[in-house]
Design an enzyme around this catalytic site. Structure first.
Site, short mmCIF file in Angstrom:
data_model
loop_
_atom_site.label_atom_id
_atom_site.label_comp_id
_atom_site.label_asym_id
_atom_site.label_seq_id
_atom_site.Cartn_x
_atom_site.Cartn_y
_atom_site.Cartn_z
N ASP A 5 -7.00 -7.29 13.88
CA ASP A 5 -6.37 -8.65 14.42
C ASP A 5 -7.28 -8.96 15.54
O ASP A 5 -7.68 -10.22 15.63
CB ASP A 5 -5.08 -8.76 14.59
CG ASP A 5 -4.27 -7.33 15.47
OD1 ASP A 5 -5.58 -6.75 16.18
OD2 ASP A 5 -3.50 -6.90 15.36
N ASP A 11 0.80 -1.24 0.05
CA ASP A 11 0.11 -0.12 -0.08
C ASP A 11 0.89 1.22 0.03
O ASP A 11 0.48 2.42 0.29
CB ASP A 11 -0.84 -0.01 1.28
CG ASP A 11 -1.97 -0.69 1.08
OD1 ASP A 11 -2.35 -1.22 -0.15
OD2 ASP A 11 -2.95 -1.00 2.01
N ASP A 16 4.08 -9.15 9.47
CA ASP A 16 4.36 -7.73 9.07
C ASP A 16 5.73 -7.79 8.44
O ASP A 16 6.40 -8.56 8.38
CB ASP A 16 4.16 -7.06 10.30
CG ASP A 16 3.07 -6.58 10.68
OD1 ASP A 16 1.88 -6.97 10.01
OD2 ASP A 16 2.64 -6.17 11.91
N ASP A 51 8.48 -6.21 9.12
CA ASP A 51 9.71 -6.27 9.80
C ASP A 51 9.98 -7.66 10.36
O ASP A 51 10.84 -7.94 11.16
CB ASP A 51 9.92 -5.02 11.01
CG ASP A 51 8.84 -5.52 11.92
OD1 ASP A 51 7.39 -5.41 11.24
OD2 ASP A 51 8.85 -5.40 13.10
#
Length: 540
Positions: free
Chosen positions: A291, A138, A197, A199
């Site tokens: 989540d 995004d 994610d 990282d």
């Protein structure tokens, strides 16, 4: 008729004579007039409410402590509580014995870390024809988008089934990206979806350890791994975060998994059964904790969750105070807002038992997501300092000292290596409770910033390079430079001034020696107020 002049005659006893009283005398008179009928009753009520919240938090921590001891001593490990068998290669059927797994990696301008997550996902030990990697980008920076796309093409040229997906807008933020990714035609045959994610760096055996729980237990919807932090020693700020999050993973997630097969999905480093996601209504963007929203809805449908405390995934902690504050706002505002939206739905639910409802509503939401923030800030940063200015209101020593001491000791079990930093961690958590309380109130009231989503800044390998350079006594890479306005936090500085004045008053007039705590808390508020907390290197 002649004009009639009117004069209002004020008795001399009601007149303030500036020549007789200075400004401080007038303020003192006003204070004495309102203290007994107004201030004392209100502050006394605040003390009673704070003590009640402290007892609630204490009982919660004691309960969690007792259960985690029982879990460690007597509970069977997840591999024994659930059916688990390693995935076997079958010569006759080939790779058909392995389910098709989708790996989703949502991104937003992740210049420093995109290679880490894509590389780790591409190196997962799983048959290539049974694995689909989906990079959901995004990003708004065209240069970063091009770099991410080229990285996907590089791995695709090596035979990895990796897809690069973009959207025209960021509707729904992360939830919107994940939901859109599941609509793609090439993922219709996938049974499970693993989310990382940008990282996060899973080990190659991640899927082989997690997927069997889903394959052999059809009532299990989620397998959650534990986070491990590559930059925990970067600065004092990251060390404080490690202490807080280690308690969450060591105690809260473990207890929830062992007792009720329920806990909050951490948004990453987890594997979902796609059928369970669909059964729960799919991803929703009504809060900033999509989540947790999905996890609660799936649990209400009767699905079970498994937490694997020994399955670790490397990740990164925010290393700037600005990034950390934005993250904590989202993590505190979202659960409170979700609680507001779902509490009655949980109460009316017919598919889960009464005790699980009590656990979710009271323990999971009310105490941990709301009370824990509010009692820390309201009691120790507002009510207790104010009682110094109003000596008529007393705080019992068991509420001011004993209860917080026990809670602190119970919280420290997650990170034994940082026990020497425990006192500063208490002071730092008090500072952060200011922002968490404000965020929780915004979530409960659905105020202005309720849906604010700021992606947490990640610095990737630059942190490790700097650490290696310090150990080798070589020149470290140039650190990020921040504007003074990014460091200057007026709210923290305002509370630093308030606590300093209360400490001075207690030093001169008080009898409880609270000034020691107040001045130490003042220093902590001041350090965070000037944004210095992210530059202090902790001792090992």
């Amino acid at each position: 008729m002649g004009e009639v002049s009117q004069k209002i005659m004020i008795p001399e006893s009601f007149q303030f004579q500036v020549s007789s009283y200075d400004i401080s005398g007038q303020l003192k008179l006003i204070w004495e007039l309102i203290k007994a009928p107004l201030i004392v009753p209100l502050l006394t009520l605040g003390v009673y409410i704070s003590l009640a919240m402290s007892l609630m938090l204490l009982m919660e921590r004691v309960y969690m402590g007792i259960v985690i001891i029982l879990v460690k001593l007597f509970w069977k490990k997840p591999e024994k509580r659930y059916k688990w068998e390693p995935m076997q290669d079958d010569i006759e059927s080939g790779n058909l014995n392995f389910p098709v797994v989708l790996v989703q990696i949502p991104m937003f301008n992740e210049k420093e870390v995109y290679k880490l997550s894509i590389g780790a996902a591409s190196n997962l030990s799983w048959p290539a024809d049974r694995l689909v990697i989906q990079v959901l980008d995004d990003s708004t920076d065209p240069a970063i988008k091009q770099m991410v796309e080229l990285e996907c093409q590089r791995w695709a040229s090596k035979g990895i089934n990796i897809r690069y997906q973009i959207r025209e807008n960021r509707t729904g933020y992360k939830a919107g990206a994940l939901k859109e990714g599941l609509k793609r035609s090439y993922v219709k045959h996938c049974e499970y979806v693993c989310i990382f994610d940008a990282d996060f760096q899973p080990e190659p055996d991640f899927l082989r350890r997690a997927i069997p729980f889903l394959v052999h237990n059809p009532d299990v919807a989620l397998v959650q791994a534990r986070w491990r932090f590559v930059n925990a020693d970067e600065c004092l700020l990251t060390r404080m975060q490690e202490m807080s999050l280690d308690y969450h993973f060591t105690v809260e997630q473990e207890v929830g998994s062992a007792t009720h097969a329920f806990f909050g999905f951490n948004g990453t480093a987890g594997v979902w059964r796609i059928a369970a996601i669909n059964d729960a209504g799919g991803w929703k963007d009504r809060t900033t904790v999509e989540d947790m929203d999905l996890a609660v809805r799936a649990s209400l449908r009767g699905w079970k969750f498994v937490y694997l405390g020994d399955l670790h995934v490397k990740s990164e902690l925010p290393s700037t105070f600005k990034a950390f504050r934005f993250q904590q706002h989202r993590w505190s505002c979202g659960p409170a807002n979700l609680f507001r939206k779902m509490v009655m739905e949980i109460v009316r639910n017919k598919r889960v038992n009464f005790w699980k409802k009590v656990y979710v509503i009271y323990s999971f939401f009310f105490v941990r997501k709301i009370i824990a923030h509010m009692v820390t800030f309201c009691f120790y940063c507002v009510v207790l300092p104010l009682t110094i200015l109003v000596p008529e209101v007393k705080v019992p020593i068991w509420g001011a000292v004993y209860i917080p001491s026990v809670i602190t000791i119970l919280n420290s079990v997650g990170t034994p290596r940082s026990i020497h930093l425990l006192f500063y961690w208490i002071l730092f958590e008090n500072v952060m409770s200011l922002h968490r309380t404000k965020a929780a109130l915004i979530g409960l009231l659905e105020a202005g910033r309720v849906n604010e989503w700021v992606v947490t800044e990640k610095l990737g390998n630059t942190l490790q390079k700097a650490a290696d350079a310090r150990k080798a006594n070589t020149k470290a890479p140039r650190k990020f430079r921040f504007k003074f306005t990014d460091r200057f936090n007026t709210l923290e500085l305002g509370f630093a001034a308030f606590l300093f004045l209360c400490g001075c008053y207690d030093f001169v007039n008080g009898k409880n020696n609270y000034f020691i705590y107040l001045w130490l808390q003042t220093v902590t508020f001041f350090i965070t107020g000037i944004g210095y907390v992210g530059t202090i290197i902790p001792s090992s």
